[in-house]
Every structure is written in C-alpha cells, then in structure tokens.
Design a protein around this motif. Structure first.
Motif, short mmCIF file in Angstrom:
data_model
loop_
_atom_site.label_atom_id
_atom_site.label_comp_id
_atom_site.label_asym_id
_atom_site.label_seq_id
_atom_site.Cartn_x
_atom_site.Cartn_y
_atom_site.Cartn_z
N THR A 186 0.85 -1.21 0.00
CA THR A 186 0.00 0.00 0.00
C THR A 186 0.88 1.25 0.00
N ALA A 187 1.90 1.23 0.85
CA ALA A 187 2.79 2.40 0.94
C ALA A 187 3.54 2.60 -0.38
N VAL A 188 4.02 1.51 -0.97
CA VAL A 188 4.78 1.63 -2.22
C VAL A 188 3.89 2.17 -3.34
N GLU A 189 2.66 1.71 -3.38
CA GLU A 189 1.74 2.21 -4.41
C GLU A 189 1.51 3.71 -4.23
N ALA A 190 1.32 4.13 -2.98
CA ALA A 190 1.10 5.56 -2.71
C ALA A 190 2.34 6.37 -3.11
N ILE A 191 3.52 5.83 -2.81
CA ILE A 191 4.76 6.54 -3.12
C ILE A 191 4.97 6.63 -4.64
#
Ligand code: F6P
Length: 327
Positions: A149-154
C-alpha cells in the motif's frame, strides 16, 4: 476432544492489520476440522472481560479471507492489565467453557496473554502487526499488505513530484521500528531512508544524498521517514530551508493499516492459524506462532518476548548502496 481442548476462543487485539480476518478464518476452520468448537471474542481482551462472545462456525467465516480490518473488532485493553481484569476474563472463560485462547496481535497482546496463562487457560498468540517488530518471527501478518500500500502511494507521489521537480518527504508507520520504512524505501527506490535504529545526521544522510542525486541530473527526490525516526514535517521544513527545494510532506498514516490483504498475508494467516490450533491440541499452555526460514512453529511466549528485533542489516546495506541516486 483433543488433549482436553473442546472449545477455543479467538480474538484480535491491538492495532489491526490486513490478514487478521484470514487468521480468524483459519483458526475457526482448523478447529472445526479437528472437531473443536470456536467462539469469537469481540473487541480484544475487553470482550473476554465483558463476555462479548459469539459463536463462530466454519460457515460464519466464509468470504472474509479477502477482507481488511477485523470482523471481531479490536482494542487495546487497560483493564486486562490489572489482576481484576484478568480474573474477570478467566471467569468468563470458565462460564463459556473456553479451554484455550488464540489471540491475534502484536507484542502488547502477547504480554497480556503471558500473564493470562497464569489463570490456567491455555493461550497461543499469532503475530499480526504492520510493524513486523516481533523478534521471534521473521514475519508478522499485515506487513506485506502495508508495504505494498505504501509503495503504491509513493509511486503516485513520485509522478507528481517528478512533474513539478519537487522533493517528497513521506512518513511511514512502524512505531519504534524501521522495518516497514526500510522495506518500503528499498522497494520505492528512495533517495534516503531514515529509521529509528540508525541515528541520522541531516547533512550526511539527507542533504548530501539529495545533492548527489542532483549532481546525477535528478530533479525530484523521495525521502522516506519512519515515524519513530523523527517528524517528517520538520525534515521537510529543514530541506526547504537548507536546500531551497520545493518540498511536500505526506504522512501515510492509517491508510497503511487497511485494505485487502495480499496473497502473502492470506497464506501466512492460514498457516499461522492452523499452527495455533495444532499447538493448543498438542498441549501448548503459553505459546506464540513464529515464522522462521520458511517454517511455521510455536515457541514459548516468554522466550518470544525476551529478545528485541534488530533491523535487517543486509537489507540496510543494500539500501545504503542504492541510496543517493533517486530512481
Ligand atoms: O502498531 C501498529 C501501528 O499502526 C503503528 O505503526 C503505529 O505507530 C500505531 O499502530 C498507531 O496506533 P493507533 O492506531 O492507535 O493510532
């Protein structure tokens, strides 16, 4: 009846994590497979104290393997830390005929369980926290989903930072640990990653890395800050003040705790849930499920809580080698 275990109570406790529902499902289905009844204890240990307990059968956990959050609700219980709270919880176990408890949560949950086992109820913990900060296990449920989730947001942030030639400072959860931030930083090709386990020097670890990336022709930069390493807002301000870079700060926050669990979280939850039930059946009185080197097994709760988990140094070295030139 297996080794005196006729009825198991399952609960989720502490911060929620994607994969908790899949673990509840696995406990209920594994128990049912072994002819053991299962009860769902709602709202963490508070549910044991208040008798907030519902029947669960193999069918009632259908279609939750893919759901984020926890159908049993969760809480951090202060009352459970008191002798009175523990006694009330034990009395309810007797009342509902619960011989064993499976609690899905983090190290706070396990500390509560260890104390509770002294009341004569068998307990087994399943590690679930996006922080992945439990020493006895390589993996805690929710980490993989939260990281993705964090990587997608980044990746999304990178698009706009690149267009505007800006610097992005992103704060990632993890409480006092940097496992999530390091992993996310590695996966997103960050310019710099700040984690609580490594004392940082702003000039060396942020300024100089941005400068090197700039010298390589980069015009946008991605700085990942673990929440335990310092304030992303302060770091963002310092970057603007010292490097005159147009900077935006994003705190990912609880976004990282929700969402459909990844395949890895679902599979690990299924394996850990089965292992917890088997541990109770084999006579475990006070255990924690661990994942190590591909195996899933249970160990004594006290030894599980004895050590603290250091950062993966090999991963950190890889990050060091990659940092400085933003992707
Ligand atoms: O332990 C999981 C976690 O999400 C941490 O990463 C974070 O520091 C904390 O819980 C946030 O807690 P709360 O949901 O109570 O704000």
């Amino acid at each position: 009846m297996e080794n005196g275990i006729k009825r198991i109570g399952v609960l989720t406790s502490g911060g929620d994590a994607p994969g908790m529902n899949a673990a509840v499902r696995a406990v209920v289905r594994a128990a049912s497979y072994r002819g053991i009844e299962c009860l769902g204890v709602r709202r963490g240990f508070n549910g044991l104290i208040n008798g907030d307990i519902v029947r669960l059968d193999a069918d009632s956990v259908s279609r939750i393997i893919n759901r984020g959050g926890t159908i049993l609700y969760t809480a951090r219980s202060d009352e459970f830390k008191t002798p009175e709270g523990q006694k009330k919880a034990a009395a309810n176990c007797k009342l509902f005929g619960i011989d064993g408890i499976v609690a899905i949560g983090g190290d706070g949950t396990f500390r509560g369980l260890r104390e509770f086992s002294k009341q004569g109820i068998a307990v087994v913990g399943i590690p679930a926290t996006i922080d992945n900060d439990i020493a006895c296990t390589d993996y805690t449920l929710g980490f993989d989903t939260a990281a993705n989730t964090a990587v997608e947001a980044i990746d999304r942030l990178r698009d706009t930072m690149q267009s505007h030639e800006r610097c992005s400072v992103v704060e990632v959860m993890g409480r006092n640990a940097g496992h999530l931030a390091l992993y996310v930083g590695l996966a997103s090709g960050a310019t710099a990653v700040l984690v609580p386990e490594k004392e940082y020097d702003f000039e060396r670890d942020v300024e100089e890395r941005i400068r090197r990336a700039r010298l390589c022709g980069k015009t946008h930069f991605m700085i990942i800050v673990a929440e335990g390493a310092g304030s992303a807002l302060e770091i963002g301000k310092r970057i603007e003040d010292t490097l005159a870079l147009d900077t935006r700060v994003t705190i990912l926050g609880h976004i990282q705790r929700g969402g459909t669990p990844s395949a890895r979280d679902r599979v690990m939850a299924s394996r850990m849930g089965c292992c917890a039930v088997e541990a109770l059946i084999s006579g475990e009185k006070s255990g924690v499920v661990c994942a190590k080197d591909g195996d899933i097994f249970s160990i004594d709760i006290s030894s599980a809580l004895a050590a603290s988990k250091g950062l993966n140094e090999q991963q950190y070295e890889v990050m060091e080698a990659m940092m400085g030139i933003d992707d």
